[in-house]
Scaffold this active site. Structure first.
Site, PDB file in Angstrom:
ATOM      1  N   SER A  11       0.860  -1.222   0.205  1.00  0.00           N
ATOM      2  CA  SER A  11      -0.139  -0.090  -0.124  1.00  0.00           C
ATOM      3  C   SER A  11       0.871   1.366   0.074  1.00  0.00           C
ATOM      4  CB  SER A  11      -0.923  -0.074   1.464  1.00  0.00           C
ATOM      5  OG  SER A  11      -0.167   0.111   2.433  1.00  0.00           O
ATOM      6  N   VAL A  14       4.004   2.087   5.964  1.00  0.00           N
ATOM      7  CA  VAL A  14       5.279   1.372   6.715  1.00  0.00           C
ATOM      8  C   VAL A  14       4.987  -0.001   7.049  1.00  0.00           C
ATOM      9  CG1 VAL A  14       4.378   1.952   9.062  1.00  0.00           C
ATOM     10  CG2 VAL A  14       6.895   1.780   8.806  1.00  0.00           C
ATOM     11  N   CYS A  95     -13.707  -7.265   2.404  1.00  0.00           N
ATOM     12  CA  CYS A  95     -12.593  -6.944   1.585  1.00  0.00           C
ATOM     13  C   CYS A  95     -11.629  -8.143   1.713  1.00  0.00           C
ATOM     14  CB  CYS A  95     -12.151  -5.738   1.947  1.00  0.00           C
ATOM     15  SG  CYS A  95     -10.776  -5.156   0.782  1.00  0.00           S
ATOM     16  N   GLY A 119       0.695  -7.320   5.371  1.00  0.00           N
ATOM     17  CA  GLY A 119       1.091  -6.611   6.372  1.00  0.00           C
ATOM     18  C   GLY A 119       0.285  -6.553   7.615  1.00  0.00           C
ATOM     19  N   CYS A 189     -10.852   2.201   4.172  1.00  0.00           N
ATOM     20  CA  CYS A 189     -10.027   3.011   3.113  1.00  0.00           C
ATOM     21  C   CYS A 189     -10.809   3.923   2.376  1.00  0.00           C
ATOM     22  CB  CYS A 189      -8.981   1.995   2.104  1.00  0.00           C
ATOM     23  SG  CYS A 189     -10.514   1.041   1.195  1.00  0.00           S
TER      24      CYS A 189
END
Length: 340
Positions: A11, A14, A95, A119, A189
């Protein structure tokens, strides 16, 4: 020996960037994929550029996968429809099943990847998903609905790590410092401000309606039933009320909400539909979490077909239709379903 290939969702944040570096350190052949999911203005221009920057830094190929149509069908439209039905949606769980651990897995097959990585803060033991070591970041609740058969193929590099360690790692790598100070992504999102701002282009959310008490008497007004979820105590009027009132029922067909005292929110029995299990048992004792960021409570579960009957050992407040009920045995995720 040929190295195992991993496809990781990137994405530009981090977490996915550090995950990519950790996988490379572990000796995997790594490729990344950035998934275009919605058409929020300016979103993908920013995030795709970040993902490309992260991929370039890590030295991995980045694929761009346009899943906007699938996301609209499987996640966004159900989000709108669930609100219209007076329920509280959980788009992240949909999702995860249909996009991140659905379409992305299918794409991994196309590029010949042995494993799929993300992640997410979660672990697994080859059969069961397990809560993350960092319980403040654990995302297992949102992954209860993924296909159990996928578990052996998944890699979660952050599952044993804490968020503070990930930021410290990023800050310690020359050239990666900017990722360590990036703001956190929003919980959902496609929601930039409020859910209502997302809904307004598709449905009439601001339609004044009646507030009823538990006996069915009209006691006030509200600004439109989609503004409310079970347990909410503000944003409506109750004439002459001195004690707090909470939303205990939403009636979309008549644009009414029912309110009552706090004890009216207590629930000791829940039914779930479209149950997804990582466990073969049809009856068991465990703990259930009925909303993210709430405490799991002991319960007894009976499975009948794709439904579950859940008897709670102690009352839970504000159980909302449309949310997920997720079963745990300690840190082991047993499965879950959707609250009826």
């Amino acid at each position: 020996m040929k190295r195992k290939k991993v496809l990781i969702g990137m994405s530009g944040g981090v977490d996915s960037t550090v995950s990519t570096l950790l996988l490379k350190e572990q000796g995997y052949e790594v490729e990344g994929v950035y998934m275009k999911l919605h058409s929020k203005p300016g979103y993908h221009e920013i995030h795709q550029a970040r993902a490309q920057k992260a991929a370039d830094f890590a030295g991995v190929k980045l694929h761009i996968l346009d899943l906007q149509d699938k996301f609209n069908e499987k996640v966004f439209t159900p989000f709108i429809e669930t609100y219209k039905e007076g329920k509280t949606p959980n788009p992240c769980a949909l999702c995860n099943r249909n996009i991140k651990f659905g379409a992305m897995v299918a794409f991994a097959d196309e590029v010949g990847a042995d494993y799929v990585a993300t992640g997410h803060y979660i672990r697994h033991d080859g059969k069961y998903l397990l809560q993350a070591s960092d319980d403040t970041k654990d995302q297992s609740y949102f992954l209860f609905y993924i296909d159990p058969a996928l578990v052996p193929r998944l890699l979660f590099p952050l599952g044993e790590r804490h968020k503070a360690d990930i930021k410290a790692y990023a800050a310690s790598v020359p050239g990666l410092e900017s990722f360590a100070t990036q703001g956190e992504s929003s919980e959902i999102c496609f929601v930039e401000t409020t859910y209502m701002d997302v809904l307004k282009p598709y449905v009439a959310v601001d339609q004044e309606g009646e507030v009823l008490d538990l006996e069915g008497n009209v006691v006030g007004k509200h600004k439109g039933y989609m503004h409310y979820t079970i347990g909410k105590r503000k944003g409506f009027t109750v004439h002459g009320a001195h004690d707090p009132h909470f939303v205990v029922e939403i009636r979309p067909e008549t644009n009414q909400i029912v309110v009552g005292p706090r004890e009216a929110l207590e629930c000791r029995y829940v039914e779930l539909e479209n149950v997804n299990l990582f466990d073969e048992r049809q009856e068991f004792d465990c703990e259930v979490k009925l909303r993210y960021r709430t405490q799991a409570v002991p319960c007894h579960v009976s499975i009948e077909g794709n439904r579950a009957k859940v008897d709670l050992a102690e009352p839970v407040l504000g159980v909302a239709s449309g949310q997920a009920g997720v079963f745990y045995d300690g840190d082991k995720l047993l499965g879950g379903g959707w609250i009826v």
